[in-house]
Design a protein around this motif. Structure first.
Motif, PDB file in Angstrom:
ATOM      1  N   SER D  32       0.731  -1.210  -0.022  1.00 27.80           N
ATOM      2  CA  SER D  32      -0.064   0.150  -0.033  1.00 27.80           C
ATOM      3  C   SER D  32       0.901   1.192   0.054  1.00 27.80           C
ATOM      4  O   SER D  32       1.056   1.998   1.097  1.00 27.80           O
ATOM      5  N   GLY D  33       1.092   1.788  -1.009  1.00 28.10           N
ATOM      6  CA  GLY D  33       1.615   3.006  -1.341  1.00 28.10           C
ATOM      7  C   GLY D  33       0.368   4.244  -0.921  1.00 28.10           C
ATOM      8  O   GLY D  33      -0.667   4.086  -1.632  1.00 28.10           O
ATOM      9  N   ALA D  34       0.489   5.086  -0.061  1.00 28.17           N
ATOM     10  CA  ALA D  34      -0.639   5.983   0.146  1.00 28.17           C
ATOM     11  C   ALA D  34      -0.769   7.070  -1.039  1.00 28.17           C
ATOM     12  O   ALA D  34      -0.128   7.505  -1.268  1.00 28.17           O
ATOM     13  N   VAL D  35      -1.940   6.764  -1.699  1.00 27.98           N
ATOM     14  CA  VAL D  35      -2.258   7.597  -2.860  1.00 27.98           C
ATOM     15  C   VAL D  35      -3.180   8.727  -2.351  1.00 27.98           C
ATOM     16  O   VAL D  35      -3.874   8.636  -1.625  1.00 27.98           O
ATOM     17  N   GLU D  36      -2.741   9.872  -2.964  1.00 24.69           N
ATOM     18  CA  GLU D  36      -3.609  11.052  -2.605  1.00 24.69           C
ATOM     19  C   GLU D  36      -5.015  10.863  -3.007  1.00 24.69           C
ATOM     20  O   GLU D  36      -5.324  10.219  -4.156  1.00 24.69           O
ATOM     21  N   GLY D  37      -5.884  11.090  -2.003  1.00 26.54           N
ATOM     22  CA  GLY D  37      -7.507  11.164  -2.250  1.00 26.54           C
ATOM     23  C   GLY D  37      -7.701   9.763  -2.223  1.00 26.54           C
ATOM     24  O   GLY D  37      -9.224   9.421  -2.572  1.00 26.54           O
ATOM     25  N   ASN D  38      -6.958   8.822  -1.894  1.00 27.19           N
ATOM     26  CA  ASN D  38      -7.499   7.392  -1.706  1.00 27.19           C
ATOM     27  C   ASN D  38      -8.611   7.207  -0.677  1.00 27.19           C
ATOM     28  O   ASN D  38      -9.803   6.421  -1.104  1.00 27.19           O
ATOM     29  N   LEU D  39      -8.181   7.938   0.373  1.00 27.70           N
ATOM     30  CA  LEU D  39      -9.393   7.682   1.418  1.00 27.70           C
ATOM     31  C   LEU D  39     -10.870   8.145   1.109  1.00 27.70           C
ATOM     32  O   LEU D  39     -11.852   7.579   1.315  1.00 27.70           O
ATOM     33  N   GLU D  40     -10.705   9.352   0.526  1.00 34.12           N
ATOM     34  CA  GLU D  40     -12.142   9.903  -0.100  1.00 34.12           C
ATOM     35  C   GLU D  40     -12.673   8.920  -1.061  1.00 34.12           C
ATOM     36  O   GLU D  40     -13.980   8.680  -0.741  1.00 34.12           O
ATOM     37  N   ALA D  41     -11.927   8.389  -1.883  1.00 34.59           N
ATOM     38  CA  ALA D  41     -12.598   7.459  -2.710  1.00 34.59           C
ATOM     39  C   ALA D  41     -13.171   6.393  -2.080  1.00 34.59           C
ATOM     40  O   ALA D  41     -14.175   6.058  -2.767  1.00 34.59           O
ATOM     41  N   SER D  42     -12.122   6.094  -1.356  1.00 31.37           N
ATOM     42  CA  SER D  42     -12.832   4.777  -0.462  1.00 31.37           C
ATOM     43  C   SER D  42     -14.221   4.833   0.002  1.00 31.37           C
ATOM     44  O   SER D  42     -15.071   4.234  -0.035  1.00 31.37           O
ATOM     45  N   LEU D  43     -14.054   5.976   0.850  1.00 33.94           N
ATOM     46  CA  LEU D  43     -15.209   6.425   1.738  1.00 33.94           C
ATOM     47  C   LEU D  43     -16.539   6.499   0.649  1.00 33.94           C
ATOM     48  O   LEU D  43     -17.515   6.361   1.110  1.00 33.94           O
ATOM     49  N   ALA D  44     -16.276   7.043  -0.450  1.00 32.30           N
ATOM     50  CA  ALA D  44     -17.407   7.267  -1.166  1.00 32.30           C
ATOM     51  C   ALA D  44     -18.044   5.747  -1.882  1.00 32.30           C
ATOM     52  O   ALA D  44     -19.201   5.783  -2.373  1.00 32.30           O
ATOM     53  N   ILE D  45     -17.428   4.747  -1.718  1.00 31.87           N
ATOM     54  CA  ILE D  45     -17.943   3.671  -2.213  1.00 31.87           C
ATOM     55  C   ILE D  45     -18.867   3.075  -1.391  1.00 31.87           C
ATOM     56  O   ILE D  45     -18.887   2.984  -0.345  1.00 31.87           O
ATOM     57  N   ASP D  46     -20.206   2.766  -1.982  1.00 32.12           N
ATOM     58  CA  ASP D  46     -21.249   2.297  -1.383  1.00 32.12           C
ATOM     59  C   ASP D  46     -21.527   0.712  -1.740  1.00 32.12           C
ATOM     60  O   ASP D  46     -21.897   0.285  -2.780  1.00 32.12           O
ATOM     61  N   VAL D  47     -21.053  -0.033  -0.837  1.00 33.65           N
ATOM     62  CA  VAL D  47     -21.247  -1.562  -0.868  1.00 33.65           C
ATOM     63  C   VAL D  47     -22.788  -2.119  -0.647  1.00 33.65           C
ATOM     64  O   VAL D  47     -22.994  -3.190  -0.930  1.00 33.65           O
ATOM     65  N   SER D  48     -23.362  -1.253   0.128  1.00 30.80           N
ATOM     66  CA  SER D  48     -24.911  -1.697   0.425  1.00 30.80           C
ATOM     67  C   SER D  48     -25.647  -1.814  -0.712  1.00 30.80           C
ATOM     68  O   SER D  48     -26.876  -2.385  -0.575  1.00 30.80           O
ATOM     69  N   VAL D  49     -25.243  -1.434  -2.176  1.00 34.02           N
ATOM     70  CA  VAL D  49     -26.173  -1.771  -3.283  1.00 34.02           C
ATOM     71  C   VAL D  49     -25.673  -3.119  -3.853  1.00 34.02           C
ATOM     72  O   VAL D  49     -26.655  -3.718  -4.483  1.00 34.02           O
ATOM     73  N   LEU D  50     -24.859  -3.592  -3.121  1.00 37.30           N
ATOM     74  CA  LEU D  50     -24.507  -5.222  -3.445  1.00 37.30           C
ATOM     75  C   LEU D  50     -25.585  -6.146  -3.168  1.00 37.30           C
ATOM     76  O   LEU D  50     -25.907  -6.029  -2.006  1.00 37.30           O
ATOM     77  N   THR D  51     -25.745  -7.161  -3.856  1.00 36.30           N
ATOM     78  CA  THR D  51     -26.648  -8.155  -3.403  1.00 36.30           C
ATOM     79  C   THR D  51     -25.924  -9.529  -3.693  1.00 36.30           C
ATOM     80  O   THR D  51     -24.868  -9.899  -4.331  1.00 36.30           O
ATOM     81  N   ALA D  52     -26.572 -10.418  -2.801  1.00 33.10           N
ATOM     82  CA  ALA D  52     -26.230 -11.973  -2.830  1.00 33.10           C
ATOM     83  C   ALA D  52     -26.817 -12.483  -4.021  1.00 33.10           C
ATOM     84  O   ALA D  52     -27.578 -12.166  -4.616  1.00 33.10           O
ATOM     85  N   ALA D  53     -26.410 -13.756  -4.054  1.00 32.26           N
ATOM     86  CA  ALA D  53     -26.801 -14.536  -5.181  1.00 32.26           C
ATOM     87  C   ALA D  53     -28.413 -14.975  -5.032  1.00 32.26           C
ATOM     88  O   ALA D  53     -28.993 -14.955  -5.777  1.00 32.26           O
ATOM     89  N   ASP D  54     -28.636 -14.828  -3.770  1.00 31.19           N
ATOM     90  CA  ASP D  54     -30.516 -14.954  -3.611  1.00 31.19           C
ATOM     91  C   ASP D  54     -30.982 -13.715  -3.632  1.00 31.19           C
ATOM     92  O   ASP D  54     -32.327 -13.585  -2.989  1.00 31.19           O
ATOM     93  N   GLY D  55     -30.512 -12.567  -3.941  1.00 29.72           N
ATOM     94  CA  GLY D  55     -31.234 -11.336  -4.210  1.00 29.72           C
ATOM     95  C   GLY D  55     -31.254 -10.429  -2.978  1.00 29.72           C
ATOM     96  O   GLY D  55     -31.711  -9.230  -3.030  1.00 29.72           O
ATOM     97  N   GLN D  56     -31.084 -11.049  -1.817  1.00 34.23           N
ATOM     98  CA  GLN D  56     -30.819 -10.261  -0.383  1.00 34.23           C
ATOM     99  C   GLN D  56     -29.563  -9.299  -0.622  1.00 34.23           C
ATOM    100  O   GLN D  56     -28.716  -9.554  -1.229  1.00 34.23           O
ATOM    101  N   PRO D  57     -29.741  -8.248   0.245  1.00 31.04           N
ATOM    102  CA  PRO D  57     -28.595  -7.284   0.167  1.00 31.04           C
ATOM    103  C   PRO D  57     -27.477  -7.897   0.646  1.00 31.04           C
ATOM    104  O   PRO D  57     -27.478  -8.734   1.627  1.00 31.04           O
ATOM    105  N   LEU D  58     -26.384  -7.985   0.174  1.00 33.40           N
ATOM    106  CA  LEU D  58     -25.168  -8.654   0.610  1.00 33.40           C
ATOM    107  C   LEU D  58     -24.589  -8.154   1.928  1.00 33.40           C
ATOM    108  O   LEU D  58     -24.451  -8.855   3.029  1.00 33.40           O
ATOM    109  N   ILE D  59     -24.927  -6.745   2.354  1.00 34.84           N
ATOM    110  CA  ILE D  59     -24.336  -6.408   3.515  1.00 34.84           C
ATOM    111  C   ILE D  59     -25.537  -5.631   4.212  1.00 34.84           C
ATOM    112  O   ILE D  59     -26.020  -4.776   3.372  1.00 34.84           O
TER     113      ILE D  59
END
Lengths: 505, 348, 353, 397
Positions: D32-59
């Motif tokens: 991990s080389g710390a890239v500028e702006g990495n943290l902001e980009a990471s925080l912006a990712i929303d994983v709650s939209v992911l779904t599991a194979a059964d159609g339920q929200p993954l998380i």
């Protein structure tokens, strides 16, 4: 010679479940004598000797060694008194080296002190000591570190003897040591025995071979049914008397000399070769003929038989039966073509010891007893009872486990197995080895009858009187070749023996 | 001249045959060293040694069992049993007493196996199969289905000490294993007692007649097998600071495979502890490499099976071949060659 | 000729041998010898009845309970009666049976897309081909049966896991039609007269076929001699390679059928189906009176061994004995029964050493 | 000839030595080389939209924690039927004393390297790995998954190997609750951040890990048992088909309900509990024997597994013609859900395999992002019954 008794046994008995194998026997051995022990199979010779060797811990009676009473309850105890035994069946550990077998239980150890107990094996000393032992039996060319599985069977037998000699025994028990040996080796063995005797070592010698007994023994003890019949000096007894004592009544003749009529050719072998075993063997055998195969052990006779019945593959040559060429790849095919082979190794190759008499006799004719896919052993009952009666197999109980039969009856069962298959050509390999005289006679008569009925018999035997008496012709094999053919008229024990040794005309 | 060459060739083959496990090890090790990522470094090689320790220790006794021509299917459960006993008693009596007790427990199980095999004359396959079931039940009963963990500072200290690399490739646990292997290997090869085990396995009748108490040696082999399994188990448990209820289960098949691959035969009388040790190392290097390549267990199982099958087939095929030529007469082979030469000469 | 014959009869003397009837046996081994394994089964039944009479357990002696026992061990029985041929041939056990079961099951589920019958046939063929591997290596080259079948089981397991990437597959998903899936489901669940399950019928059919095969055919008779003494069999003109190979094939056939049953029962094709059936089958076979030395025992005896295992589990559960203690008792009973029967065989002179 | 072999050996030794010298130093640098702006980009990712194979929200985060009662002085002194007897197991980790936990770099999850060590190969594990991979992909995390095939020695080896690779994080499913402490300690001492998941480890292990994530087995089974008790009318005899011994499920899926019902429905009596393993035919014989032994007394069965065990149970029940026995089980395998759909299984717990892996990676990402991590994160608790079973199709494995 000092006439002191080294080993004395009084009122010794040993019971097996249901039978008394040794019954109140008195037996003694003098210092520096060769004492032969005779008797039919099951007379109790081997059991008596095993008592001496310490194989049983529940015999009764007293054993004295040099006048002191001792208990011989384990082999190591017997060994500690200087008793060594050479067994009839090879008792060698095959994956292990010659040295380890010869020095079993007394491997030399490295030690600072002399005769002190060390922890590690002294390999140099081990090799030296083994060489010394091997030299006594003329095997000094072998590498002591060679595993037993890499040496031949008769070398194995000699290693066995070397093993016993190496222990510097004061009493040496030999249970049929010559059965797997060639004539030269037997000669050498007898020389060794006489040397030992001169050094004051006592030898107890068991054999079925009467000439051998009369050749080396000083005294002879006869056992029958577990009881001692008599002990005699060699000079005081004749061969006929001895036989009479062994079997309990007199026999007039050992062998009958039936004359076989000569018919058409049944078996014709041409240039048969198995590389490294026998080369370019050619001969013919007629219907109703007993064709003897003479020669020393290892001359290639059994190997020839194995190829004829498809147990081993051939490299070249042809075999014809009744004028038709046959190609045999396994023993099943051989049986279908009419060739059967009675093996010399009764216990390992011949019989299924854990099965009963009936199953063993019918083992070779299962296909014939199978009809429309259904096997029924009852169909074989007629054959079975006929053979049991014909060969006087005792007890005549088809459900008896073969392991519990005596050696003679086991051999009869083996012969019955092949008689049941009604072969055109029956190869008999040592049909009477280790068999008592009663059984031997029955087997001989069966062989003659088979020949009279038109079967062709190939007889391989190291028992010269037997070979000479039964055969119409004898082929002599030596080192993988047929070197001579002898007609009945020229066959005597002597001439055959000379021929087998490559001598004579 | 010609004869000499043939002899040399045969000798070469037999030498290769005898040392095939070393060659196999060399080949696999070289392959991994050259191609597997992160294979050749102290840390990874030490990891291999650490993983090998359990099965290598257990395989010592198992080799002995095969040498005397028996089979011990209970070693897996003995590992667990010793671990459970050793760690379970630690609370009340401390490691000083619980570890010897655990090892002794393994010895006692081996003793029972041995007595049933040698004295009651029941087939060892059956005895140890039954013992496996009995022990599994015993383990569950004495633990109540609960794994045992020791999360006390002294237990952690011992665990760390056992796992710590004090010399390249060596941790105390690995060192114990290696010392045991060397002792056993040397003892089996160079002492009378060791050779007697081979004698018992090679032909128990002969051994008995030579004054060797075969029953005692059979029992001793089972006791040693129990002891080494227990030592392996308790050390493994101490390093893990825990004893689970099936921690030894996978060892049984592993150890059987390794011992066979190492050239010890099921028929008895053949083989050696050191070769088994190298076979364990070989398998471990192979498995380690497979993980480093990022391949799954399916590859591991498949390859282990193929190697084992190849070794068995090779061995079976050699003895099949040997049976074919057993008893060949050298002078006749010479004669054959002469004939061939003569034929060749006449045709040319 | 006739004269000589009478002479022989003279010569034949009462020889020394072990008289089986005079051998002293303890009560239990005598019992075992006369009644065989069904004697022990009978003892268990009597034990169960006694317990029921005294009210310790209830429901033991009912048709339903007996059917339950048979139902529960049918699968084990199917595998064991086949593997019995391997034991009978003197080759201990077929440790590749579990993976053969798994392979057959998963192939069948995979092939359901081509219809029910093709799937069954293809998968059985695949299962039997594993047996073919054993047949060649052990029959022809005399590989040690235990380690060879162990190696084969590794290879088979590796293949299943490589091909199906550690997944399990479902019949109703894979099947081409609902009918195929239902038929597959019915392998385990079909009941005749509403009581007797198809596996029990399969087992009974196998028992009949195998018993006939073992006692009434050329193969069976030759197998017995091969098992008791391989060399002697070879020297009797028996094609031992083929006979031993056939024994392993029979075992594979049984394991393959067992694989279909277990897969139908668990409704998934997966590599772990059938795990543990190798040692369980050996246990049943050996309790059933087949000795590992070969050539002794019968299919009916093996079925008795299987039933004993079922009875034992049944009584212990009815008594409320916990799983863990059950293991201990099972193992101990196993060793004792086999030990005693081995001892009685020995003292009867029916087994060497 | 012997010399040649010896030579080969010596050569190998030399090679080894050379290799040791060559690679003897430290393993690779942490990436991990710390890239500028990495943290902001990471925080912006929303994983709650992911779904599991059964159609339920993954998380599904939040609302899964539940009140943690006071730890009694000596839980093991209490009877097994007392819920607090199981405190140490049920609430392991809640009062852990974190030791030597590395500081979060707070430079974002993107581009991090994570090694995930599971317990062994199983269809469940495959689904779990899929879930983890989905989240890792979302964060562009380099995820490497290792499976020790249920072998403790191999898992220990993999931990060593993982440490050797110097990843940014190790995710671990301990093979056994009791082996976890030393494993966690080892990783901890090597300075690699660790998150444990799925198998509930001994409490001591929690001291060395950032967090534990996974299913709340005890909690799920307490809810399940209440549902079950209601269906039973809070009375009658029940029996438990247990998990294989040697882990928390063995206790949670049997003593969870027992202790819960001792308060909620004390009229319900426990007739028997046995662990026949995960084999349908063995379970079938067990349940058949139960039906013989207890007859109509047996009203309900609670199973630790909804596939093989459940199938065995229903085979036995259908043979005996007992449609009335109410069966509940753990897990949502395809077989189990089919049984629920057919109206045979009364209820099963929702054990999302994909969610299990996903939650672990998500928690790791949260830690890289510098968010506050609670010591224990549970998966959503839910009971699947015939009413909502359709929502969970297709099954995850």
């Amino acid at each position: 010679m000092l006439n002191t008794t080294v080993l004395e046994m009084t009122k010794v008995s040993k019971a097996f479940p249901g039978t008394l194998a040794v019954d109140n026997v008195d037996f003694s051995v003098e210092v520096g004598e060769i004492h032969a022990l005779c008797g039919e199979n099951g007379a109790g010779k081997s059991t008596l000797m095993k008592i001496i060797a310490g194989s049983y811990n529940d015999y009764t009676g007293h054993v004295y060694i040099s006048g002191k009473e001792v208990d011989l309850h384990t082999p190591s105890k017997s060994k500690s008194f200087g008793i060594e035994m050479i067994y009839q069946e090879l008792s060698l550990a095959y994956p292990l080296s010659i040295a380890e077998n010869v020095l079993a239980g007394r491997m030399p150890m490295k030690s600072r002190k002399k005769n002190g107990k060390g922890l590690f094996i002294d390999k140099d000393k081990m090799v030296r000591e083994t060489r010394r032992c091997l030299k006594m039996v003329g095997l000094d060319h072998l590498d002591p570190m060679l595993p037993i599985e890499d040496i031949s069977q008769h070398e194995g037998q000699l290693v066995e003897i070397a093993k016993a000699l190496g222990n510097n025994p004061c009493v040496l028990v030999m249970d049929e040591p010559t059965s797997a040996l060639s004539r030269e080796d037997v000669k050498r063995l007898f020389t060794i025995m006489r040397n030992l005797k001169n050094r004051g070592i006592s030898i107890i010698y068991i054999s079925h071979h009467l000439p051998e007994i009369f050749e080396v023994a000083d005294r002879i003890t006869v056992l029958r049914d577990g009881k001692k019949i008599a002990t005699r000096e060699k000079a005081d007894i004749t061969s006929e008397e001895l036989v009479q004592m062994m079997i309990g009544h007199s026999v007039n003749e050992f062998y009958s000399h039936a004359d076989h009529s000569i018919n058409e050719i049944r078996l014709s072998v041409d240039n048969l070769t198995r590389n490294g075993f026998f080369h370019k063997v050619s001969f013919q055998a007629r219907k109703g003929e007993v064709l003897g195969l003479g020669g020393l052990s290892g001359a290639g006779r059994s190997e020839l038989a194995r190829v004829l019945c498809g147990l081993d593959s051939r490299d070249s040559g042809t075999v014809q039966i009744d004028g038709k060429e046959v190609k045999i790849r396994n023993m099943g095919q051989a049986l279908r073509k009419g060739i059967a082979y009675l093996t010399e190794n009764r216990k390992t190759e011949g019989l299924a010891l854990r099965l009963n008499l009936g199953e063993n006799i019918l083992a070779g004719i299962i296909p014939q007893l199978t009809r429309t896919g259904i096997y029924n052993s009852r169909r074989g009952f007629g054959i079975l009872s006929k053979l049991v009666k014909e060969l006087s197999i005792y007890p005549p109980d088809p459900l008896r486990i073969v392991n519990n039969l005596s050696g003679g009856n086991q051999q009869k069962v083996l012969l019955a197995k092949w008689m049941a298959s009604e072969p055109k050509v029956l190869i008999l390999d040592e049909p009477t080895r280790g068999v008592d005289i009663g059984a031997k006679m029955i087997i001989h008569q069966s062989i003659e009858r088979l020949a009279q009925e038109g079967h062709t018999i190939l007889l391989i035997s190291s028992d010269l009187p037997e070979l000479v008496a039964l055969s119409n012709r004898i082929l002599i094999m030596r080192q993988g070749h047929i070197i001579r053919e002898m007609q009945k008229s020229e066959c005597t024990e002597e001439s055959v023996l000379l021929a087998a040794n490559g001598e004579g005309v | 001249m010609r004869k000499l060459q043939i002899k040399d060739k045969q000798q070469l083959i037999s030498t290769i045959d005898k040392n095939r496990i070393f060659i196999l090890f060399g080949v696999i090790f070289l392959f991994m060293a050259l191609f597997a990522p992160r294979f050749m470094n102290v840390f990874n090689l030490t990891t291999i040694m650490r993983t090998m320790s359990l099965n290598a220790t257990v395989a010592i006794g198992f080799t002995l069992i095969l040498v005397i021509g028996q089979l011990d299917l209970s070693i897996g459960t003995i590992i667990t049993f010793a671990a459970v006993v050793g760690l379970g008693l630690k609370e009340s009596v401390g490691f000083g007493l619980s570890v010897p007790l655990a090892v002794a427990a393994g010895g006692v199980v081996g003793l029972i196996n041995g007595i049933l095999v040698a004295k009651a004359k029941i087939n060892s396959f059956i005895v140890t199969l039954g013992m496996m079931t009995v022990l599994q039940g015993t383990i569950y009963t004495i633990t109540g289905g609960n794994s045992i963990s020791l999360s006390t500072p002294d237990a952690f200290a011992i665990s760390d000490w056992l796992a710590e690399m004090f010399f390249p490739l060596l941790t105390p646990r690995v060192l114990i294993t290696i010392i045991l292997v060397i002792l056993a290997s040397f003892g089996m090869r160079r002492t009378r007692i060791g050779r007697n085990f081979y004698m018992v396995g090679g032909n128990s009748q002969t051994a008995w007649l030579a004054g060797i108490d075969t029953d005692r040696y059979t029992i001793a082999a089972f006791v040693i097998s129990g002891l080494t399994a227990a030592v392996g188990g308790i050390l493994f448990a101490m390093e893990s600071a825990a004893a689970t209820l099936n921690m030894g289960n996978s060892s049984l098949m592993y150890v059987i495979s390794a011992t066979i691959i190492g050239g010890t035969s099921m028929a008895g009388g053949k083989g050696g502890v050191f070769k088994t040790f190298v076979a364990v190392l070989t398998l471990e290097v192979l498995y380690n490499g497979i993980i480093l390549f990022g391949l799954g267990n399916e590859v591991k199982i498949f390859l282990a099976g193929v190697i084992l099958a190849a070794v068995i087939l090779y061995e079976a095929y050699t003895s099949y071949r040997r049976e074919k030529v057993l008893g060949q007469r050298p002078e006749l082979m010479k004669e054959l060659e002469r004939d061939r030469e003569a034929a060749a000469a006449s045709s040319s | 000729m006739t004269e000589q014959k009478t002479q022989h009869e003279h010569i034949v003397q009462p020889e020394m041998q072990l008289d089986a009837r005079a051998v002293k046996l303890n009560i239990f081994s005598k019992f075992l010898h006369t009644l065989g394994i069904y004697g022990i089964a009978g003892l268990f039944v009597i034990f169960g009845i006694v317990l029921q009479v005294f009210g310790v357990i209830n429901g033991f002696l009912s048709v339903q309970n007996m059917l339950n026992i048979v139902d529960a061990v049918a699968l084990l029985g199917i595998v064991a009666v086949g593997m019995a041929f391997v034991t009978y041939s003197g080759h201990y056990a077929d440790l590749s049976a579990p993976t053969t079961m798994a392979l057959t099951g998963i192939v069948c589920v995979q092939m359901l897309r081509y219809g029910f019958l093709p799937a069954i046939l293809i998968s059985l063929a695949v299962g039997i081909s594993v047996g073919l591997l054993n047949a060649v290596a052990i029959g022809k080259f005399k590989a040690n049966p235990i380690i060879w079948t162990l190696a084969v089981s590794y290879v088979t397991l590796g293949v299943i896991r490589l091909v199906w990437v550690n997944k399990q597959i479902y019949p109703d998903v894979m099947a081409s039609s609902q009918r195929a899936s239902d038929l597959f489901d019915a392998i385990y669940r079909l009941r005749f007269f509403g009581k007797i399950a198809l596996p029990v019928i399969i087992l009974i059919i196998l028992i009949i076929i195998y018993t006939l095969l073992m006692t009434r055919t050329q193969f069976g008779a030759q197998l017995k001699i091969t098992g008791a003494a391989r060399k002697a069999a070879k020297f009797s003109g028996i094609n031992v390679e083929r006979i031993i190979g056939a024994a392993f094939l029979v075992s594979a056939v049984s394991a393959a059928i067992g694989g279909l049953v277990v897969t139908s029962l668990s409704r998934v094709g997966a590599w772990y189906n059938g795990a543990g059936y190798d040692f369980r089958a050996v246990t049943a076979i050996v309790i059933g009176g087949m000795t590992l030395a070969g050539g002794r025992g019968s299919i009916i005896g093996v079925v008795g061994g299987v039933l004993i295992i079922g009875l034992m589990n049944n009584i212990m559960t009815l008594l409320g004995i916990g799983t863990f203690s059950q293991d201990m008792i099972r193992g101990a009973i196993f060793i004792i029964v086999v030990g005693v029967s081995a001892k009685s065989l020995r003292s009867l002179g029916r087994d060497d050493a | 000839m012997k010399k040649l072999v010896k030579l080969l050996f010596v050569g190998l030794m030399l090679l080894t030595a050379a290799g040791l010298v060559f690679a003897g130093g430290e393993a690779e640098e942490a990436a991990s080389g710390a890239v500028e702006g990495n943290l902001e980009a990471s925080l912006a990712i929303d994983v709650s939209v992911l779904t599991a194979a059964d159609g339920q929200p993954l998380i599904k985060l939040g609302g899964q924690t539940r009140p943690v009662p006071e730890r009694p002085a000596d839980p093991s002194a209490l009877p097994e039927t007392d819920p607090l007897h199981w405190w140490d197991m049920e609430f392991a980790g809640w009062n852990s004393v974190k030791t030597n936990i590395p500081e979060s770099p707070k430079d974002g999850a993107i581009g991090k390297r994570i090694v995930m060590i599971v317990h062994g190969d199983h269809p469940w594990t495959t689904a779990c790995s899929n879930g983890a991979q989905k989240v890792a992909d979302a964060y562009d995390i380099d995820l490497k998954i290792m499976s020790p095939n249920w072998d403790l020695a191999v898992q220990n080896q993999m931990i060593d190997q993982a440490i050797n690779e110097r990843p940014d994080m190790i995710l671990l499913i301990p093979l056994d609750a009791k082996t976890a402490p030393q494993q966690a300690r080892k990783i901890n001492r090597a300075g690699v951040p660790l998150i444990l998941f799925n198998t509930l480890p001994s409490a001591e292990a929690m001291d060395y890990a950032i967090a534990w994530t996974g299913p709340d087995d005890f909690g799920q089974f307490r809810i399940l048992s209440r549902l079950w008790a209601d269906a039973l009318g809070k009375e009658g005899g029940v029996a438990y088909v247990q998990h294989a011994p040697g882990g928390s499920p063995y206790f949670a899926r049997c003593f969870g309900p027992i202790s819960e019902l001792s308060e909620y429905a004390p009229e319900i009596t426990v007739l028997d509990k046995q662990a026949p393993g995960f084999e349908a035919d063995k379970t079938m014989q067990l349940v058949s024997d139960w039906l013989t032994r207890f007859g109509d007394e047996l009203k309900g069965i609670c199973a630790a597994d909804d596939s093989a065990q459940a199938l065995g149970i229903f085979e036995a029940l259908s043979k005996a013609g007992r449609e009335d026995v109410i069966v509940v089980a753990a897990g949502n395998s395809k077989v189990g859900m089919d049984l629920v759909k057919d109206g045979k299984l009364y209820a099963i717990t929702y054990q999302t395999a994909e969610g299990d892996g996903a939650l672990a990676v998500k928690t790791a990402a949260d830690w890289f992002n510098g968010l506050e991590i609670e010591p224990v994160r549970y998966l959503p608790q839910h009971m699947i019954t015939v009413e909502d079973v359709e929502d969970f199709y297709p099954p995850q494995w």
